[in-house]
Design an enzyme around this catalytic site. Structure first.
Site, PDB file in Angstrom:
ATOM      1  N   LYS A 107       0.843  -1.197   0.000  1.00 36.06           N
ATOM      2  CA  LYS A 107       0.000   0.000   0.000  1.00 36.06           C
ATOM      3  C   LYS A 107       0.878   1.246   0.000  1.00 36.06           C
ATOM      4  CE  LYS A 107      -3.871  -2.337   2.144  1.00 36.06           C
ATOM      5  NZ  LYS A 107      -4.562  -2.790   3.341  1.00 36.06           N
ATOM      6  N   GLN A 163      -4.904  -1.276   9.368  1.00 32.86           N
ATOM      7  CA  GLN A 163      -4.765  -2.629   8.844  1.00 32.86           C
ATOM      8  C   GLN A 163      -5.390  -3.635   9.816  1.00 32.86           C
ATOM      9  OE1 GLN A 163      -3.436  -3.412   5.747  1.00 32.86           O
ATOM     10  NE2 GLN A 163      -4.146  -5.483   6.159  1.00 32.86           N
ATOM     11  N   ASP A 207     -11.344   2.997   3.815  1.00 27.81           N
ATOM     12  CA  ASP A 207     -11.711   1.582   3.718  1.00 27.81           C
ATOM     13  C   ASP A 207     -13.229   1.421   3.628  1.00 27.81           C
ATOM     14  OD1 ASP A 207      -9.903  -0.451   3.468  1.00 27.81           O
ATOM     15  OD2 ASP A 207      -9.385  -0.551   5.597  1.00 27.81           O
TER      16      ASP A 207
END
Ligand code: NAD
Length: 294
Positions: free
Chosen positions: A54, A98, A121
């Site tokens: 990422k 994460q 997200d």
């Protein structure tokens, strides 16, 4: 018949190139650089690999990219403080935590602490709500990537029947919402569903997000259907694959003989996830510019 392979890797590359061009233009015209912060807690090896990708892809696309690596035994309050600081940081437009978080840290508490406008997200309940009632907002990256590939493959999906196998908040549920918003007729299947093979044979679009290798059989698939295989499963190591081969949730060879189009694993849905993360971060930056708060 052999299904067309949907090349998610190439599509993701083109998406990232388009994003990089938009970032260059934003910098030149508005003097603004989209900023993405990734928070990694603990040292789960798979998470470390994802986070490194990422970070690299964000930098390559011209983003301001920062990663906060917190130790696995950090207090929950420290994680929440990091989120609060990032919420207040004007250089940051997107925050990603994460998952999974180590035991002892309440994931929902952490997700709820993220400013919904920076929740790239799309996991915050405000954004899940926006998606379910059709308001714009960040959409979870993996299902968003699925929709991009689906629309590229089929064009209009209005009136098509879609089966989503899996009902997680990360993939299955938002996928079903996106298909519904695109006017597909959607069935959601899960661990208690009884007639899965029969449901599969009626579906023009089949999305598998289960986490079980070779779960979806070839004879569950309607001839000509589009099959999106979200699953990422690592098989036991063999001589040919000493690290263990990666496979999806679909019996790929059997499905390929029946389907009209199918995503491979690897190289299908997986690469789209980070591309969509960058797209969501760019959109969050553009949204802030439009509201004049940049
Ligand atoms: P999850 O474990 O949260 O959910 C799995 C779902 O499968 C559940 O809703 C469960 O009801 C359903 N299920 C389990 N057994 C079933 C059965 N026998 N019949 C029907 N449904 C059944 O998993 P998830 O987070 O949604 O991930 C699913 C898969 O997708 C995993 O392999 C994961 O690694 C992969 N994944 C890939 C990406 C990507 O970037 N490509 C992103 C997220 C997840």
């Amino acid at each position: 018949m052999s299904a067309t392979l949907i090349d998610g890797k190439a599509f993701a590359e083109r998406t990232r190139e388009r994003i990089a061009r938009d970032v260059t233009r934003l910098k030149a015209e508005k003097g603004v650089v989209p900023g993405l912060a990734v928070v990694l807690v603990g040292d789960d090896p798979a998470s470390r690999v994802y986070v490194a990708s990422k970070e690299r892809q964000a930098r390559e696309a011209g983003f301001h990219s920062v990663t906060y690596r917190l130790s696995g035994d950090v207090a929950e309050a420290e994680v929440l403080k990091t989120i609060a600081d990032l919420n207040a940081d004007p250089a940051i437009h997107g925050i990603l935590v994460q998952l999974p978080l180590p035991e002892g840290i309440d994931s929902w508490k952490v997700i709820l602490a993220i400013d919904p406008d920076k929740d790239v997200d799309g996991f915050h309940p405000v954004n899940a709500g926006r998606l379910s009632i059709g308001l714009p907002g960040p959409v979870p990256c993996t299902p968003k990537g699925c929709m991009m590939l689906l629309e590229d493959t089929l064009g209009d999906i209005s009136g098509k029947s879609a089966l989503v196998i899996g009902r997680s908040t990360i993939v299955g549920k938002p996928m079903a919402m996106l298909l519904l918003a695109a006017n597909a007729t959607v069935t959601i299947a899960h661990s208690r569903t009884r007639n899965l093979a029969e449901l599969g044979r009626q579906a023009d679009i089949l999305v598998a997000a289960v986490g079980k290798p070779h779960f979806v059989q070839g004879d569950w698939i309607k001839p000509g259907a589009v099959v999106l295989d979200v699953g990422i499963n690592r098989l036991d190591p063999t001589e040919e694959y000493p690290k263990g081969r990666l496979v999806g949730d679909v019996d790929f060879e059997a499905a390929r003989a029946v389907a009209g189009a199918i995503t491979p694993v690897p190289g299908g849905i997986g690469p789209m996830t980070i591309a969509c993360l960058l797209d969501n971060t760019l959109a969050a930056c553009q949204a802030r510019l439009e509201t004049g708060s940049e």
